[in-house]
Design a protein around this motif. Structure first.
Motif, PDB file in Angstrom:
ATOM      1  N   GLN A 120      62.409 -76.483   5.824  1.00 46.46           N
ATOM      2  CA  GLN A 120      63.745 -76.149   5.345  1.00 46.46           C
ATOM      3  C   GLN A 120      64.251 -77.163   4.330  1.00 46.46           C
ATOM      4  O   GLN A 120      64.794 -76.801   3.285  1.00 46.46           O
ATOM      5  CB  GLN A 120      64.702 -76.084   6.529  1.00 46.46           C
ATOM      6  CG  GLN A 120      66.037 -75.498   6.161  1.00 46.46           C
ATOM      7  CD  GLN A 120      66.954 -75.447   7.365  1.00 46.46           C
ATOM      8  OE1 GLN A 120      67.198 -76.459   8.018  1.00 46.46           O
ATOM      9  NE2 GLN A 120      67.457 -74.285   7.660  1.00 46.46           N
ATOM     10  N   LEU A 152      60.886 -77.151  17.204  1.00 44.09           N
ATOM     11  CA  LEU A 152      60.725 -76.870  15.770  1.00 44.09           C
ATOM     12  C   LEU A 152      61.772 -75.908  15.221  1.00 44.09           C
ATOM     13  O   LEU A 152      62.185 -76.016  14.077  1.00 44.09           O
ATOM     14  CB  LEU A 152      59.354 -76.235  15.515  1.00 44.09           C
ATOM     15  CG  LEU A 152      58.138 -77.138  15.523  1.00 44.09           C
ATOM     16  CD1 LEU A 152      56.890 -76.308  15.315  1.00 44.09           C
ATOM     17  CD2 LEU A 152      58.264 -78.177  14.437  1.00 44.09           C
ATOM     18  N   ASN A 153      62.183 -74.942  16.043  1.00 43.15           N
ATOM     19  CA  ASN A 153      63.021 -73.875  15.512  1.00 43.15           C
ATOM     20  C   ASN A 153      64.512 -74.161  15.575  1.00 43.15           C
ATOM     21  O   ASN A 153      65.318 -73.295  15.274  1.00 43.15           O
ATOM     22  CB  ASN A 153      62.724 -72.566  16.247  1.00 43.15           C
ATOM     23  CG  ASN A 153      61.336 -72.068  15.921  1.00 43.15           C
ATOM     24  OD1 ASN A 153      60.819 -72.375  14.855  1.00 43.15           O
ATOM     25  ND2 ASN A 153      60.728 -71.332  16.825  1.00 43.15           N
ATOM     26  N   TYR A 154      64.874 -75.363  15.988  1.00 45.04           N
ATOM     27  CA  TYR A 154      66.287 -75.706  16.000  1.00 45.04           C
ATOM     28  C   TYR A 154      66.679 -76.390  14.701  1.00 45.04           C
ATOM     29  O   TYR A 154      65.957 -77.251  14.209  1.00 45.04           O
ATOM     30  CB  TYR A 154      66.610 -76.632  17.171  1.00 45.04           C
ATOM     31  CG  TYR A 154      66.674 -75.918  18.496  1.00 45.04           C
ATOM     32  CD1 TYR A 154      67.839 -75.273  18.888  1.00 45.04           C
ATOM     33  CD2 TYR A 154      65.572 -75.863  19.329  1.00 45.04           C
ATOM     34  CE1 TYR A 154      67.910 -74.610  20.097  1.00 45.04           C
ATOM     35  CE2 TYR A 154      65.624 -75.198  20.540  1.00 45.04           C
ATOM     36  CZ  TYR A 154      66.806 -74.568  20.918  1.00 45.04           C
ATOM     37  OH  TYR A 154      66.863 -73.913  22.120  1.00 45.04           O
ATOM     38  N   ASP A 155      67.816 -76.002  14.202  1.00 46.24           N
ATOM     39  CA  ASP A 155      68.316 -76.578  12.967  1.00 46.24           C
ATOM     40  C   ASP A 155      69.447 -77.548  13.313  1.00 46.24           C
ATOM     41  O   ASP A 155      70.492 -77.124  13.790  1.00 46.24           O
ATOM     42  CB  ASP A 155      68.840 -75.426  12.095  1.00 46.24           C
ATOM     43  CG  ASP A 155      69.217 -75.914  10.725  1.00 46.24           C
ATOM     44  OD1 ASP A 155      68.906 -77.071  10.407  1.00 46.24           O
ATOM     45  OD2 ASP A 155      69.837 -75.141   9.982  1.00 46.24           O
ATOM     46  N   ILE A 183      61.865 -73.550  10.016  1.00 44.12           N
ATOM     47  CA  ILE A 183      62.703 -74.726   9.796  1.00 44.12           C
ATOM     48  C   ILE A 183      61.823 -75.959   9.709  1.00 44.12           C
ATOM     49  O   ILE A 183      61.838 -76.680   8.729  1.00 44.12           O
ATOM     50  CB  ILE A 183      63.742 -74.858  10.920  1.00 44.12           C
ATOM     51  CG1 ILE A 183      64.687 -73.662  10.816  1.00 44.12           C
ATOM     52  CG2 ILE A 183      64.508 -76.168  10.800  1.00 44.12           C
ATOM     53  CD1 ILE A 183      65.672 -73.530  11.914  1.00 44.12           C
ATOM     54  N   ARG A 184      61.064 -76.208  10.756  1.00 44.91           N
ATOM     55  CA  ARG A 184      60.051 -77.265  10.686  1.00 44.91           C
ATOM     56  C   ARG A 184      58.729 -76.672  11.156  1.00 44.91           C
ATOM     57  O   ARG A 184      58.716 -75.736  11.934  1.00 44.91           O
ATOM     58  CB  ARG A 184      60.438 -78.450  11.581  1.00 44.91           C
ATOM     59  CG  ARG A 184      61.556 -79.297  11.038  1.00 44.91           C
ATOM     60  CD  ARG A 184      61.907 -80.444  11.977  1.00 44.91           C
ATOM     61  NE  ARG A 184      62.322 -79.968  13.281  1.00 44.91           N
ATOM     62  CZ  ARG A 184      63.529 -79.504  13.559  1.00 44.91           C
ATOM     63  NH1 ARG A 184      64.448 -79.469  12.624  1.00 44.91           N
ATOM     64  NH2 ARG A 184      63.827 -79.061  14.763  1.00 44.91           N
ATOM     65  N   LEU A 185      57.628 -77.209  10.653  1.00 42.82           N
ATOM     66  CA  LEU A 185      56.309 -76.729  11.059  1.00 42.82           C
ATOM     67  C   LEU A 185      55.489 -77.910  11.537  1.00 42.82           C
ATOM     68  O   LEU A 185      55.578 -79.001  10.968  1.00 42.82           O
ATOM     69  CB  LEU A 185      55.592 -76.068   9.878  1.00 42.82           C
ATOM     70  CG  LEU A 185      56.173 -74.734   9.389  1.00 42.82           C
ATOM     71  CD1 LEU A 185      55.705 -74.455   7.975  1.00 42.82           C
ATOM     72  CD2 LEU A 185      55.753 -73.608  10.306  1.00 42.82           C
TER      73      LEU A 185
END
Lengths: 213, 319
Positions: free
Chosen positions: A53, B148-151, A37-39
């Motif tokens: 994303q 980072l892994n949360y949308d 999603i984000r890096l």
């Protein structure tokens, strides 16, 4: 409430919380998504937070535009760093010291005529063919004339595709030694932003739009 | 010569509203849920794990210390549970379990028990613990990297990083209403501003926390942030932004007001709160740290004994 009851109440709270906590940590911990999603890129220039994303979805960029060496689906995308390593490496050595182009093999072993590649040269005229870059200038490309890199890509890869042989379009690393990691990122991110006319590019103050997280 | 009966009196604070410690603890605990529950909804089971593990281990550390030091079990007063809760509120939802367990150790044992237990701690235990964690493993508190892994459906960048690295312009697009409603990333119990405010006001009205401290703290933030943003509006974000981001509201209502480490008289409380707020904004704007609330609170905790010297003249002689 008497202090005895208070002690009981807090003990029960501790036991329940411990059970729930251990359960959450052991069984419910979030798995990292297949497609990021984000890096966060940590580096000496100041960390870069890359919204993967949004780039793929909202800006409508195809996966293969960035994952240029993958199979195009993006499903088995290797990290850029697996090829573009941080240690110094020559930028492009397709024709450099570690040339991946075997002229003799191509011209004699495969039975190609000189003209298949030197498209304006005929052996019977004598002399040597002109270097491609006499006409296909590095970095210059217009409607009539391919630039140097494009001319090679089109010719080399086009013929391989016709013969159904590797290296094909996505096998960059068979012909090239990848450039340094930082160059790879800077070029990909910034070139595309320039093409779109949106997003931070190479201008003054732009560094600080990516770096500093 | 006359016989004097000596009564030894322990340190300040002396502030009694007639109820037991446990009822104070349970009220603070419940009030904090107003912010913690929305945080858990936002971050899911990972956040529930952090909060529950933090509460449980805080209680267990206190129990263990009571046991080793052969003192009566004090966990019944609920203070350890509150410390665990406060600690968890400041952590990102992805905090690893070992950091939570270490954190509660620092809070309960180093922050409170070794000074003699409840009432004797010079610093707010949870603030001290989080600061130790921050200094030791700064990566844990990089909210951008941690989450980072949360949308999310809002900009998932820690607002204070934006304003610090990229200037006030970068946070122009954030609406204060969104920030207040928790549409920002941050600590589990630190982002839902509305919950923190409602919880804080409830605690003030019931007298469990001193309104003077909270209000002065917030006033300090407003005044300092306004000063900075008037002086350089492109670089420094305005007062509203500072009010609703980072640990500000958590600090004002739940952290700075911890009673062993804060003053008891009116003027000292006002000074204490004001300095806290002003320091917070100064650290954010011209210091190296992203958020200043915790450091500011440690500093005001430190000057608290001095401030308490400002007190009404005692009536009588030889006192």
């Amino acid at each position: 409430m008497s202090s005895k009851n208070e002690l009981k109440l807090v003990s029960v709270l501790a036991i329940i919380c411990l059970a729930v906590g251990v359960f959450c940590y052991s069984s419910l911990s979030a798995k990292s998504p297949d497609v990021p999603i984000r890096l966060m890129f940590e580096n000496l220039g100041g960390n870069v937070l890359f919204d993967h994303q949004t780039h793929a979805a909202a800006y409508g960029v195809e996966c293969r535009k960035c994952h240029h060496a993958g199979d195009g689906t993006g499903a088995e995308t290797d990290a850029c760093g697996s090829c573009h390593q941080a240690e110094p490496s020559e930028m492009v050595t397709a024709f450099g010291d570690n040339a991946s182009f075997d002229h003799d093999m191509h011209s004699y072993d495969l039975g190609l005529t000189c003209n298949d590649c030197h498209h304006n040269y005929y052996e019977e005229d004598g002399g040597a063919p002109q270097p491609c870059s006499d006409c296909h200038l590095p970095g210059v490309e217009d409607d009539f004339m391919l630039g140097r890199a494009q001319a090679f890509h089109k010719q080399c890869i086009g013929c391989h595709d016709n013969f159904g042989v590797a290296p094909g379009e996505n096998d960059c690393a068979t012909c090239h030694t990848p450039r340094k990691r930082t160059d790879a990122f800077h070029q990909q991110c910034i070139d595309c932003h320039e093409d779109f006319g949106a997003g931070p590019a190479g201008g003054e103050g732009d560094c600080k739009q990516c770096h500093g997280f | 010569m006359h016989n004097t009966l000596k009564l030894t009196v322990s340190h300040a604070p002396f502030w009694h509203n007639g109820s037991r410690i446990s009822s104070k603890s349970s009220n603070i605990f419940l009030a904090s849920l107003l912010a913690v529950v929305p945080g858990c909804l936002q971050y899911g089971p990972a956040a529930v794990g952090v909060v529950t593990l933090s509460i449980a281990t805080a209680i267990l550390w206190e129990l263990a210390f009571n046991f080793i030091s052969r003192r009566p079990f004090s966990i019944g007063d609920g203070n350890a549970a509150v410390i665990g809760m406060m600690l968890a509120m400041m952590l990102p939802a992805t905090t690893p379990w070992w950091a939570v367990v270490t954190g509660t150790f620092f809070a309960v044992v180093i922050g409170k028990e070794i000074f003699g237990g409840i009432g004797a701690n010079p610093f707010n235990p949870a603030v001290l613990a989080v600061t130790i964690l921050m200094v030791s493993w700064s990566g844990l508190f990089d909210f951008n990297a941690a989450l980072l892994n949360y949308d999310f459906d809002f900009m998932a960048v820690y607002p204070l990083v934006l304003s610090k690295s990229f200037g006030a312009g970068a946070v122009d697009s954030l609406s204060l209403a969104d920030l207040l409603m928790g549409k920002q990333i941050g600590g589990i119990g630190a982002t839902f501003g509305l919950g923190l405010i409602v919880g804080g006001v409830y605690l003030m009205l019931r007298g469990y926390i001193r309104w003077e401290i909270s209000i002065a703290f917030l006033a300090g933030i407003l005044v300092a942030a306004l000063g900075f943003s008037v002086a350089n509006p492109t670089q420094y974000a305005g007062p509203g932004f500072h009010l609703f981001t980072g640990y500000t509201l958590l600090g004002a209502f739940f952290l700075a007001t911890e009673d062993a480490s804060s003053p008891v008289n009116f003027i000292p409380m006002i000074i204490y709160g004001l300095i806290g707020g002003i320091l917070t904004v100064m650290i954010r704007n011209i210091g190296v740290h992203i958020d200043g609330v915790l450091y500011a609170i440690l500093i005001i905790n430190l000057v608290n004994p001095l401030l308490d010297k400002i007190r009404p003249k005692a009536i009588g002689k030889g006192v």
